[in-house]
Design a protein around this motif. Sequence first.
Motif, PDB file in Angstrom:
ATOM      1  N   CYS A 193     -51.625  12.004 -18.531  1.00 17.76           N
ATOM      2  CA  CYS A 193     -52.176  11.441 -19.732  1.00 17.76           C
ATOM      3  C   CYS A 193     -50.957  11.352 -20.651  1.00 17.76           C
ATOM      4  O   CYS A 193     -50.220  12.310 -21.447  1.00 17.76           O
ATOM      5  N   PRO A 194     -50.365  10.138 -20.988  1.00 20.36           N
ATOM      6  CA  PRO A 194     -48.910   9.795 -21.630  1.00 20.36           C
ATOM      7  C   PRO A 194     -49.209  10.267 -23.058  1.00 20.36           C
ATOM      8  O   PRO A 194     -48.123  10.644 -23.721  1.00 20.36           O
ATOM      9  N   LYS A 195     -50.499  10.118 -23.616  1.00 22.25           N
ATOM     10  CA  LYS A 195     -50.338  10.373 -25.318  1.00 22.25           C
ATOM     11  C   LYS A 195     -50.978  11.881 -25.599  1.00 22.25           C
ATOM     12  O   LYS A 195     -51.193  12.115 -26.642  1.00 22.25           O
ATOM     13  N   GLU A 226     -55.537  12.167 -26.567  1.00 19.23           N
ATOM     14  CA  GLU A 226     -54.479  13.266 -27.526  1.00 19.23           C
ATOM     15  C   GLU A 226     -54.958  14.469 -27.563  1.00 19.23           C
ATOM     16  O   GLU A 226     -53.882  15.441 -27.517  1.00 19.23           O
ATOM     17  N   ARG A 276     -51.222  15.170 -26.787  1.00 19.44           N
ATOM     18  CA  ARG A 276     -50.651  15.971 -27.812  1.00 19.44           C
ATOM     19  C   ARG A 276     -50.976  17.482 -28.206  1.00 19.44           C
ATOM     20  O   ARG A 276     -50.122  18.505 -27.912  1.00 19.44           O
ATOM     21  N   ARG A 296     -46.487   7.935 -38.483  1.00 20.49           N
ATOM     22  CA  ARG A 296     -45.861   7.347 -37.253  1.00 20.49           C
ATOM     23  C   ARG A 296     -44.876   6.201 -37.512  1.00 20.49           C
ATOM     24  O   ARG A 296     -43.895   5.945 -36.972  1.00 20.49           O
ATOM     25  N   GLN A 345     -59.647   9.551 -27.663  1.00 21.49           N
ATOM     26  CA  GLN A 345     -58.750  10.184 -28.239  1.00 21.49           C
ATOM     27  C   GLN A 345     -58.998  11.697 -27.941  1.00 21.49           C
ATOM     28  O   GLN A 345     -57.900  12.606 -28.029  1.00 21.49           O
ATOM     29  N   LYS A 392     -56.014   7.378 -20.805  1.00 21.54           N
ATOM     30  CA  LYS A 392     -54.529   6.916 -21.379  1.00 21.54           C
ATOM     31  C   LYS A 392     -54.170   7.123 -22.772  1.00 21.54           C
ATOM     32  O   LYS A 392     -53.330   6.758 -23.331  1.00 21.54           O
ATOM     33  N   ASN A 393     -55.412   7.294 -23.412  1.00 15.01           N
ATOM     34  CA  ASN A 393     -55.271   7.234 -24.986  1.00 15.01           C
ATOM     35  C   ASN A 393     -55.441   8.537 -25.450  1.00 15.01           C
ATOM     36  O   ASN A 393     -55.594   9.121 -26.667  1.00 15.01           O
ATOM     37  N   SER A 448     -43.099  16.800 -25.573  1.00 15.19           N
ATOM     38  CA  SER A 448     -43.636  15.560 -26.392  1.00 15.19           C
ATOM     39  C   SER A 448     -45.326  15.868 -26.814  1.00 15.19           C
ATOM     40  O   SER A 448     -45.743  14.974 -27.238  1.00 15.19           O
TER      41      SER A 448
END
Lengths: 259, 585
Positions: free
Chosen positions: B494-496, B473, B498, B39, B449, B470-471, B521
């Motif tokens: 959930c912004p993160k 993934e 994946r 990252r 996560q 919020k974390n 994203s």
Amino acid sequence: MIHMMMELQLGLALPSIATTHHVRGFEFDLNNSYVYEPKDSDPSSWNINSYFGSSASVPGKCSTTNSSNGNKKRSCDDAFDYEQVRAVPPRTLPLFNWNSRYPDDEDDPRDLDNNSSFGSNKTVDDEDGVHVVGWPPIKNWRKKLCHQQHHIPGGRVKNNQAVVANNGSACGGRQSNSMYVKVKMEGVAIARKIDLTLYDSFETLTNTLIGMFGLWLEDSYDYQLTYQDREGDWLIAKDVPWRTFIQTVQRLNLSRSGG
Amino acid sequence: MESESKRKKESPNTAELAVTASFPDEVLEIVLSLLTSHRDRSSVSLVCKDWYRAERWSRTQVFIGNCYSVSPEILTRRFPNIRSVTLKGKPRFSDFNLVPPNWGADIHAWLVAFAAKYPFLEELRLKRMAVSDESLEFLASNFPNFKLLSLLSCDGFSTDGLAAIATHCKNLTELDIQENGIEDSSGSWLSCFPESFTSLEVLNFANLTSEVNTDALERLVSRCKSLKVLKVNKSISLEQLQRLLVRAPQLEELGTGSFLQDLTARPYADLESAFNNCKNIHTLSGLWEAVPLYLPALYNSCANLTFLNLSYTALQSGEFAKLVVHCPRLRRLWVLDTVEDKGLEAVGSNCPLLEELRVFPADPFDEEIIHGVTEEGFVAVSFGCRRLHYVLYFCRQMTNAAVATIVQNCPNFTHFRLCIMTPGLPDYLTNEPMDEAFGAVVKTCSKLQRLSVSGLLTDLTFEYIGKYAKNLETLSVAFAGRSDRGMQCVLEGCPKLRKLEIRDCPFGNEALLSGLEKYESMRSLWMSACNVTMNACRRLAKQMPRLNVEVMKEDGSDDSQADKVYIYRTVAGPRRDAPPSVLTL
């Protein structure tokens, strides 16, 4: 159809999944919370032979014939008559037996909302029984590890063994001096489990079952004890010697006559 | 790393840019070569053209989470000096047979590109890739510096391929073959390591089944003085293990073979002493068919254990409790649920440093089993092991209250994977959905996560997840939710996020299409047995050209339904190697 589904939603929420295999019929595992009692019954599905009585073949649900995939499934109609289902509405909710027969997609209460089935999901009929593909989410190689554990020949043995028998069990054989099988009685929500090593004859077994399900002795004659063997076939218990029965029984069922 | 990102913020005007432009590239490259985090490197490459260039030349490792997100050509063009490649292929649900065979993720095209552009390739780590014997032979013959091969959950190869690796890779330090769908025809591959070969440091063939030549193995172990990790398979007996241990007292990670053997007193004493002699063992696994009788041979070794993997052997609670008393430094523990709640109570009492617990079901399909673990075991561990942050727990019953207690005791969960094995099962005491359980998890565990949910769940669970996680993934969902709203809450909240994998949920087109921008994203989205239609997928594919939208149809299903959907971002365009069962829209 909608009426049927409402009944289901009230009391008998079934798992959602539509199958592409059109598995007919299903078996409730009512180990979950609530009670349902069919008000009436379709005579063809109840056994009218007496408990330990005749060796007449059991129509409908039970069969002594083998089929290639070992699935003894009733059609939905035989299983119960929707008109007569009187469900006690519970606070919930899905009711399934994922290790056994699989419901038709129309039984999904959630279909009520969008009137479409969930989309396909295969059931798999393998040595583990009929269950949903990929559930529980365990990797294949791990499933294989314990596969032999699941199918130890002769069932769980009665005697304790100090050293694991050399049967190639990958999981390191489970040493067990009990042999629990599930017992279901028609019309009773909750299935029970019973340790078969405690009995040595059908008499002692059935006496216990009578007591367990709270039957009066007279009523017990209306019941017949059937069992499912390792191949998945349902047979009449009294038809075979106790020893044979013990070595092959997987689960028990008490079915009764109508009325 | 700090100074790098500070500098990123401080590049405002042209005068300053001129100054930084004169900074010699070589120095910049040396500095950047110290960066290892992927990252960080991505961030660095975005600063300016010079930094982009320096980063690409200095990078030696690359991690590709989805092999179809980029092509071998694009990769080799951008990064000329790669020595180590990690590639992941199939969607995770392929582990559970939800992905059709021959789906793809074949390594071969990559190897061909690497042979041309990275002839000095040293390390290859593959997960869920299709690997053939031919590919392994190609690998063995084309990369003279090749050192490390790790294959996890791959399939398509046999022990012949391993023989090629053993024969030709003169500089091999690591051979790690785990959990693969491998055709194990013979153990003779192990004998292919030449007598002159001494560089091995890691050897893991625990999941293979054939017998290997034990003499060859002994000689190999004897001459590889740097061997730190040895995980043998079930065919290796206790006596053979003892001989191996005697030759490798420097071992740090050990996977035993079969722990079942009739040992008389003398061999048992030898075994115990061999274990005692290996003072550096911190990781122990294997123990196939372990008979409690021989476990005490391990007791002294257990004192320094940080990772104990008992997930191949069905220990009962009593014998397990006796063992765990000797493991006070344990940080990671994998067990079968045969240890039951009592066994887990022993863990809570004896392992205060525990950080990771995985409890696997011994008999997942046997409904007649009345054993296994319940919420009580999990709660007991949470009271005793306050550092717990990673859990994978298979059970047959759970309550909201128990989960609330657990996360109150252990608020630092980063990975919470709870599998209540009967789909859609409510809290067995209150009969309510399990919404509050997962609500408690996401509210309390701010570092979360990865989350896998199960049990009876309404949309409320997903509202909680969207609002608090919020974390997060990675999210895995099965047999849950009530409406599109559930999935929408997650996509919006959930912004993160994946990776999102969903099966058998009532989420449909509205939910799918609400995530249009979000998917770019994310690494990928999997939806199977939901309510998504082909038309919606087509619309999605049309609007988002940088996403690949792949649909797998089931036999006999409705033409308009998209039975299985796999959506992922990519710079490589639609893939050309999809089998007929996979439609790219």
